[in-house]
Design an enzyme around this catalytic site. Sequence first.
Site, PDB file in Angstrom:
ATOM      1  N   HIS A  21      53.835  53.984  -0.366  1.00 53.86           N
ATOM      2  CA  HIS A  21      54.818  53.853  -1.585  1.00 53.86           C
ATOM      3  C   HIS A  21      54.506  52.155  -1.492  1.00 53.86           C
ATOM      4  CE1 HIS A  21      57.513  53.122   2.216  1.00 53.86           C
ATOM      5  NE2 HIS A  21      57.639  52.079   1.725  1.00 53.86           N
ATOM      6  N   ASP A  36      52.961  59.542   3.374  1.00 56.00           N
ATOM      7  CA  ASP A  36      53.321  58.021   2.948  1.00 56.00           C
ATOM      8  C   ASP A  36      52.517  57.181   3.890  1.00 56.00           C
ATOM      9  OD1 ASP A  36      54.762  56.140   1.775  1.00 56.00           O
ATOM     10  OD2 ASP A  36      56.543  56.258   3.036  1.00 56.00           O
ATOM     11  N   SER A  93      58.229  48.186   5.645  1.00 56.40           N
ATOM     12  CA  SER A  93      57.442  49.193   5.346  1.00 56.40           C
ATOM     13  C   SER A  93      55.850  49.172   5.642  1.00 56.40           C
ATOM     14  CB  SER A  93      57.486  49.815   3.709  1.00 56.40           C
ATOM     15  OG  SER A  93      58.392  50.700   3.938  1.00 56.40           O
TER      16      SER A  93
END
Length: 628
Positions: free
Chosen positions: A179, A210, A288
């Site tokens: 993402h 992911d 992230s």
Amino acid sequence: MAVAVTSCRLSQFTSTLIFRSSLISQPRSATLQISNGSITPKASSHRSRPSNPQRGSSSSSSSSSKSSGEKNIPGRSKDGRPNSYADGNGGREDIGRAQSTSVKSFGKQRKDKKDIRFDLRQQVEPENLQNSAFLNAVVKVYCTHTTPDYSLPWQKQRQYTSTGSAFIIGDGKLLTNAHCVEYDTQVKVKKRGDDTKYVAKVLARGVDCDIALLSVESKEFWEGAESLNFGRLPCLQDAVTVVGYPLGGDTISVTKGVVSRIEVTSYAHGSSDLLGIQIDAAINPGNSGGPAFNEQGECIGVAFQVYRSEAAENIGYVIPTTVVSHFLKDYERNGKYTGFPSLGIFWQKLENPALRACLKVQSNEGVLVRRVEPISDSNNVLKEGDVIVSFDDIRIGCEGTVPFRSSERIAFRYLVSQKFAGDVAELGIIRAGKLMGVNVVLNPRVHLVPYHIDGDQPSYIIIAGFVFTTLSEPLIDEESEDSIGLKLLAKASYSLARFKGERIVILSQVLANEANIGYEDMSNQQVLKFNGTRIKNIHHLAHLIDSCKDQDLVFEFEDNYIAVLERKAATAALPCILKDYGIPSERSSDLLEPYVDLWGDNQAIDQDLIGASPVSNLEIGIDGLLWT
């Protein structure tokens, strides 16, 4: 900088909220509005649409100082947990109304002692990590995103930028979250202590897990670069250190905690269920894609999402090295990423003794097959009413769990996720009281309504101002739920594809013109037939229109709506419509390719069941759909 945190979709079951942790930098002039426990910047770059809950918390900045494009990314968590991304782009959660969530603002650190607040449990002693070599393997990711406009599929939305984290794994490659680099037009990375940004290329993107694999061509970037070593799966209470570049500053950040839980977890971005590590170390927007380390300095996973709600605190999630290893092996085997496989069944627990007795199951084990996905290989060997008692000779408990490590149990979906696409699984089943063994070929699940669109542009075709496109989760995110309608929402959530290649085709809108007078108000309706032929997908519709020689073009929609266009008038009006609305082409580039019928025109199709195989409400519980 304003940090945008977007919330997930609302639904009627449990209350959840999804955030992501790549930072989305908004311009200073952007105004913030709080809705459903989330903060979203108002964007003036798109046409006016009804407001709808969105996902995310990556830190993106628009290239314009006046407005910024909002990031709308589909992804539905199935276990009712409010997962949030460690980057600000959260996945859609269709289970439950979002709880009110406390949103904390993060500013620059101040030197005045009395203004600095910290928790000793979340800090790592500087002398232990300041000079640690493995910290130099963690880099900052700068990504420019250009998201397709699914409502106007011939164009894209205004670009925006986000920041996240990544780390070097050797062989000229880096790992980050998928993402963090979704819909990327440019990706750059910067090493710790360096002031140069290097252009990176996305080699593979695993939406379901992911994870994304990056490479950097510049030799200068790799001078003195050190790669990380992967460690084993940690145990409960093991110390864990999360490293990355979250909001609050530009330099590397380190937070510390412990492993709280290891189990099959919902991955919000890909709407999948894979092994996940829950930790209590702080994971913030921008973390992230950053690594999590054990006490030996080994990487034990990748930070990717958090749970934020007033009912819970300090719940972050890390992708374990077992999932990372599967992703990398998949890429090495196939030269591309193919995805985690699925068994393709819905199942029910067998805790009730009377139910087991009715099914002639003698022992306290097994799960009941309730439905089988029509296009999966399981449909060839399994039947509704079968009881699966073992997977590759590992016994399955009556709650759907299998032994995990020494004294733990875990959902047997974990065993499925250890396989690769095309692998064969040996199942022990009880059918009508008889024990037998069957072999099933495992392949990734294919959604009737895709969560993510492959390629740069959604498929579309325009006929006399009628804009047809494929129903997808990103399109649902862009439009309001009232605009989409309950029937299409139900199909998006619960229907199964009946044959390979099936997709739901909708009339997105009608561009007003003399050729379509009376149809201008039609929008977001599923088209079922064209000139009496049932439509399989949008490529099939384009083929039918191109090969039509009839005088009229007759479109049949749900609820018995009918639209008739005169073929020659429709063809003549098309150039004027494209010019008036500034549309470069009457169809997407993929529809220019020759149509290949995967089913065969002469093969009978169950007319009543195509696109209409809903999952009953009984298959939805607090833990979501029990899909394996």
